[in-house]
Design a protein around this motif. Structure first.
Motif, short mmCIF file in Angstrom:
data_model
loop_
_atom_site.label_atom_id
_atom_site.label_comp_id
_atom_site.label_asym_id
_atom_site.label_seq_id
_atom_site.Cartn_x
_atom_site.Cartn_y
_atom_site.Cartn_z
N MET A 1 0.58 0.18 -8.68
CA MET A 1 0.28 1.56 -8.31
C MET A 1 -0.52 2.28 -9.39
SD MET A 1 4.03 2.50 -6.78
CE MET A 1 3.87 4.24 -7.14
N GLY B 1 0.79 -1.23 0.00
CA GLY B 1 0.00 0.00 0.00
C GLY B 1 0.81 1.27 0.00
N GLU B 2 0.24 2.25 0.69
CA GLU B 2 0.76 3.60 0.66
C GLU B 2 2.25 3.71 1.00
OE1 GLU B 2 -2.22 6.00 2.47
OE2 GLU B 2 -0.79 7.66 2.77
N ASP C 1 -4.22 8.89 -5.33
CA ASP C 1 -3.56 7.67 -4.86
C ASP C 1 -4.17 7.25 -3.53
OD1 ASP C 1 -1.99 7.78 -7.07
OD2 ASP C 1 -0.30 8.76 -6.07
N VAL C 2 -4.86 6.12 -3.55
CA VAL C 2 -5.47 5.58 -2.34
C VAL C 2 -4.76 4.28 -2.00
CG1 VAL C 2 -7.60 4.80 -1.25
CG2 VAL C 2 -7.69 6.57 -3.02
N ASP C 3 -4.18 4.22 -0.81
CA ASP C 3 -3.37 3.06 -0.42
C ASP C 3 -2.31 2.75 -1.48
OD1 ASP C 3 -4.78 2.80 1.91
OD2 ASP C 3 -6.23 1.39 1.07
N GLY C 4 -1.76 3.79 -2.07
CA GLY C 4 -0.70 3.61 -3.05
C GLY C 4 -1.17 3.33 -4.46
N VAL C 5 -2.47 3.14 -4.66
CA VAL C 5 -2.98 2.81 -5.99
C VAL C 5 -3.70 4.02 -6.58
CG1 VAL C 5 -4.45 1.24 -7.32
CG2 VAL C 5 -3.33 0.43 -5.23
N ARG C 6 -3.36 4.38 -7.82
CA ARG C 6 -3.98 5.55 -8.43
C ARG C 6 -5.37 5.19 -8.97
NH1 ARG C 6 -0.17 9.18 -11.53
NH2 ARG C 6 0.47 9.29 -9.36
N ALA D 1 4.38 2.61 -1.89
CA ALA D 1 4.36 3.61 -2.95
C ALA D 1 5.25 4.79 -2.59
CB ALA D 1 2.92 4.07 -3.21
N ARG E 1 8.69 6.14 -4.67
CA ARG E 1 8.71 7.54 -5.12
C ARG E 1 9.90 8.27 -4.51
NH1 ARG E 1 2.81 7.50 -5.35
NH2 ARG E 1 2.42 7.21 -7.57
#
Lengths: 372, 351
Positions: free
Chosen positions: A98, A34-35, B78-83, A38, A42
């Protein structure tokens, strides 16, 4: 191919159970991806870009030796980051989830003379599917070296320590040639194949751009520092090549790593495929910084089991994978970098000389070697 | 040499300097909202409106071409890393002085993006933007009498219009479960107090769903009004029928938020849109095999999900990952690995 099969003690059921346990490890990471992950990639990308810009900036004044040293060191690190932790892993599709078109396996281009598209085919598809299968996985010896006792010795192999050293210095060109299957395709008939010619052209274009950037444009921009900037970029490229070659040698060459026969993978199950990845790869132990600079390929075993999991997760996965090695009484080949590099080079030297015939003779081996 | 030619030469030189990246990759590090960059926006504030709706204030990049009241914008968050991309109506007037725009988002149950924007989005976050679009807008010539018929978050494009264009005779009928669910309630009542709007609130928890036949009683002159309606499909369907019965369907302008809802099933009809082939697929066969059997030239690689050599855009529908069972729905930019994905309902693969 070793005479004694280190997986002989496992039953077919055990191997499938092992496969299920590995699938479970994979699912756990995917559910948790998850976040934070990502944000990690980045950050790495922006640090790499900043470092590269800054180093190129410093090299504009590389006529002054401290600037040369600083700029060259920075550029070397930036180039290593680009190829290892970013390029290799993005091109594996590790960050495709992503859905960011800028950090995606289908759009990424790296600081390397082999175009991403071609590298993805030879690396992701051929090497990762047929890991360590003689005659199918050309990463084994890159088609120029003898890497297993079973392979027929030829006087040409006497020079393999030298070939390997030259390959290490100019590794990115070696890889480009390898992705093109240059040896095989230089035969008169194949040279004219339009598909090969198109790919060769793409490599030519990429080389031209890379060379123009590193050895013409940036030195020109440096004005009086032309020569020192040129020397700096050359040095950075060689440093990057030597480093990545060493890391990659450690992945499949050290003593204890198994190679496989072509017929052994016929009808391979998922469990057996996993087992081959486990036995065909080797890790490097070390600090966090070392793992980072190898693009986490120091976790080669984990990477081969789960090539599409984000690289920043391999360290935590390794703990669980290692426990499975123990549970199933398998050898987890690992060691510090100098030891693994020495081990790999030792093998290159040892196999440059002829050896006694192996204990188990495999009948169709010679034919396969011709194909390789 | 013209200045354009000069600039394009300079740009080419810059591209040589930055190869294999583009100059913009480096510029994005410092000025992501600059002219010439891919259009983005920065969230500057999030103001709660009701218990499940909030207004997001966005500073758009320099490439933003502005909007007309009533239009919507697609944003990538980007929600939880997913666009993820969604469309939201713009609620700010087109001539807002500070150059910012607002969208007002209602959190829908299980809505990944809406819940993220309402409850978790932080000022400073960059989002992706498309240019504003949509023809749910007022005409150049101001209509004499207007009816706004809205329900729930259907009020958002209309709020954009109310804030943007002052009209002489405006009636609004708005439905929401309870008074506290009415988005922009204070502002609407302010307009009513200033005699700029006549408002009827229908509280569906107590009054029940709006029966379109009640319009005669709520807005006796509704047939004379140019009407803009936005809300759930049920309301809009009923409105369209009602207006058509009166033969004045050209006076009704509607906006539908969710045109199609994907229902994930097991297998389905697969369309390969580039080749124009449609075949039936079960829920267990990889789409790669389905395509190849149908004679579609499919990119392929390892055939076991590791090499990413087969990724292909999913244009519509849903697919299931055969390894994890995870469902992926079509969205712009969604690529799927055809070798480990099966149809989960009808879908469209761009091959």
């Amino acid at each position: 191919m070793t005479a004694i099969d280190p997986t002989a003690h496992l039953t077919a059921e055990q191997i499938e159970e092992l496969g299920r346990e590995l699938d479970a490890i994979r699912d756990e990471v995917i559910a948790d991806r998850g976040e934070k992950d990502a944000a990690y990639i980045r950050k790495v990308i922006s640090v790499q870009r900043t470092l590269e810009l800054a180093s190129r900036g410093v090299l504009l004044f590389s006529i002054f030796p401290p600037a040369w040293l600083l700029g060259t060191a920075g550029l070397s690190v930036a180039k290593i980051m680009d190829n290892m932790e970013i390029g290799h892993n993005v091109l594996h599709g590790q960050w495709d989830w992503m859905r960011d078109p800028k950090i995606h396996s289908t759009t990424w281009e790296w600081d390397h003379v082999s175009p991403s598209e071609q590298w993805k085919h030879s690396h992701n598809e051929l090497h990762h599917t047929y890991t360590n299968v003689i005659g199918k996985d050309n990463d084994l010896g890159y088609g120029i070296m003898r890497v297993d006792e079973d392979q027929k010795w030829h006087p040409f192999h006497l020079g393999q320590p030298l070939w390997n050293f030259i390959n290490a210095c100019f590794f990115e060109y070696g890889i480009a040639a390898y992705d093109l299957e240059l040896g095989k395709n230089l035969h008169k008939r194949r040279r004219k194949d339009p598909e090969f010619r198109a790919r060769a052209k793409a490599v030519g274009r990429k080389i031209r751009k890379q060379v123009l950037k590193d050895y013409v444009i940036h030195p020109l921009l440096s004005g009086p520092s032309f020569l020192t900037t040129l020397a700096a970029t050359f040095t950075a490229n060689v440093v990057r090549n030597l480093w990545s070659h060493s890391v990659i040698m450690c992945g499949h060459f050290p003593e204890g790593v198994q190679v496989f026969e072509r017929r052994s993978i016929k009808g391979e199950t998922r469990g057996q495929w996993y087992l081959r990845q486990m036995m065909g790869s080797a890790n490097i132990s070390g600090s966090k910084a070392m793992h980072f600079m190898t693009g986490n390929l120091s976790h080669q075993i984990e990477h081969h089991l789960f090539p599409d999991l984000p690289s920043n997760r391999y360290a935590e996965v390794a703990v669980k994978v290692r426990a499975l090695f123990q549970k199933y009484e398998l050898e987890y080949v690992t060691g510090p970098l100098p030891k693994q590099v020495f081990s790999a080079w030792h093998k290159v030297f040892r196999l440059s000389l002829p050896n006694k015939k192996p204990k188990v003779k495999t009948p169709d081996r010679e034919q396969e070697l011709v194909a390789a | 040499m013209t200045s354009t030619a000069l600039r394009s030469r300079a740009w080419k030189l810059l591209e040589m300097v930055t190869t294999p990246l583009l100059p913009s990759d480096y510029l994005d590090l410092v000025r992501p909202l600059r002219t010439g960059a891919d259009l983005r926006g920065r969230i500057e504030a999030v103001h709660p409106e009701t218990r499940d709706a909030a207004t997001v204030v966005i500073r758009p990049g320099r490439g933003w071409r502005g909007h007309t009241a009533g239009q919507y914008v697609r944003i990538g968050v980007d929600v939880d890393g997913v666009r993820l991309w969604r469309a939201y109506s713009l609620t700010s007037p087109a001539n807002r002085q500070d150059g910012r725009v607002t969208i007002t988002v209602k959190a829908i149950p299980d809505g990944k993006v809406s819940n993220h924007l309402v409850r978790r989005a932080k000022p400073g976050t960059l989002i992706q933007l498309d240019q504003a679009t949509g023809d749910f807008v007022l005409p150049q010539a101001k209509p004499a009498k207007v009816l706004y018929l809205t329900a729930g978050s259907g009020i958002t494009p209309v709020m954009g219009m109310l804030r943007d264009t002052e009209l002489d005779d405006v009636v609004m009928v708005h439905c929401a479960p309870q008074p506290q669910d009415v988005i922009f309630r204070d502002e609407l009542h302010g307009l009513v107090a200033d005699k700029k709007l006549r408002l009827t609130e229908v509280h569906t928890d107590t009054d029940g769903m709006l029966d379109i036949a009640r319009l005669d009683e709520l807005v006796p002159d509704w047939t004379e009004r140019e009407t803009w309606a936005c809300g759930p499909a049920g309301l809009l369907d009923a409105a369209e029928e009602h207006w058509t019965e009166q033969g004045i369907q050209e006076r009704l302008h509607t906006e539908r938020f969710r045109p199609g809802i994907v229902v994930a099933g097991d297998g389905g009809e697969v369309t390969f849109s580039a080749t124009g082939k449609t075949v039936d697929a079960d829920g267990a066969t990889p789409l790669l095999d389905i395509g190849e059997e149908a004679g579609v030239l499919m990119p392929s690689g390892c055939r076991m999900g590791i090499c990413f050599g087969c990724v292909t855009p999913l244009k519509a529908g849903a697919i299931r990952d055969l390894r994890t069972g995870e469902i992926t729905e079509a969205e712009p930019g969604v690529l799927i690995q055809t070798c480990v994905s099966a149809a989960a309902g009808p879908c469209d693969i761009e091959r």
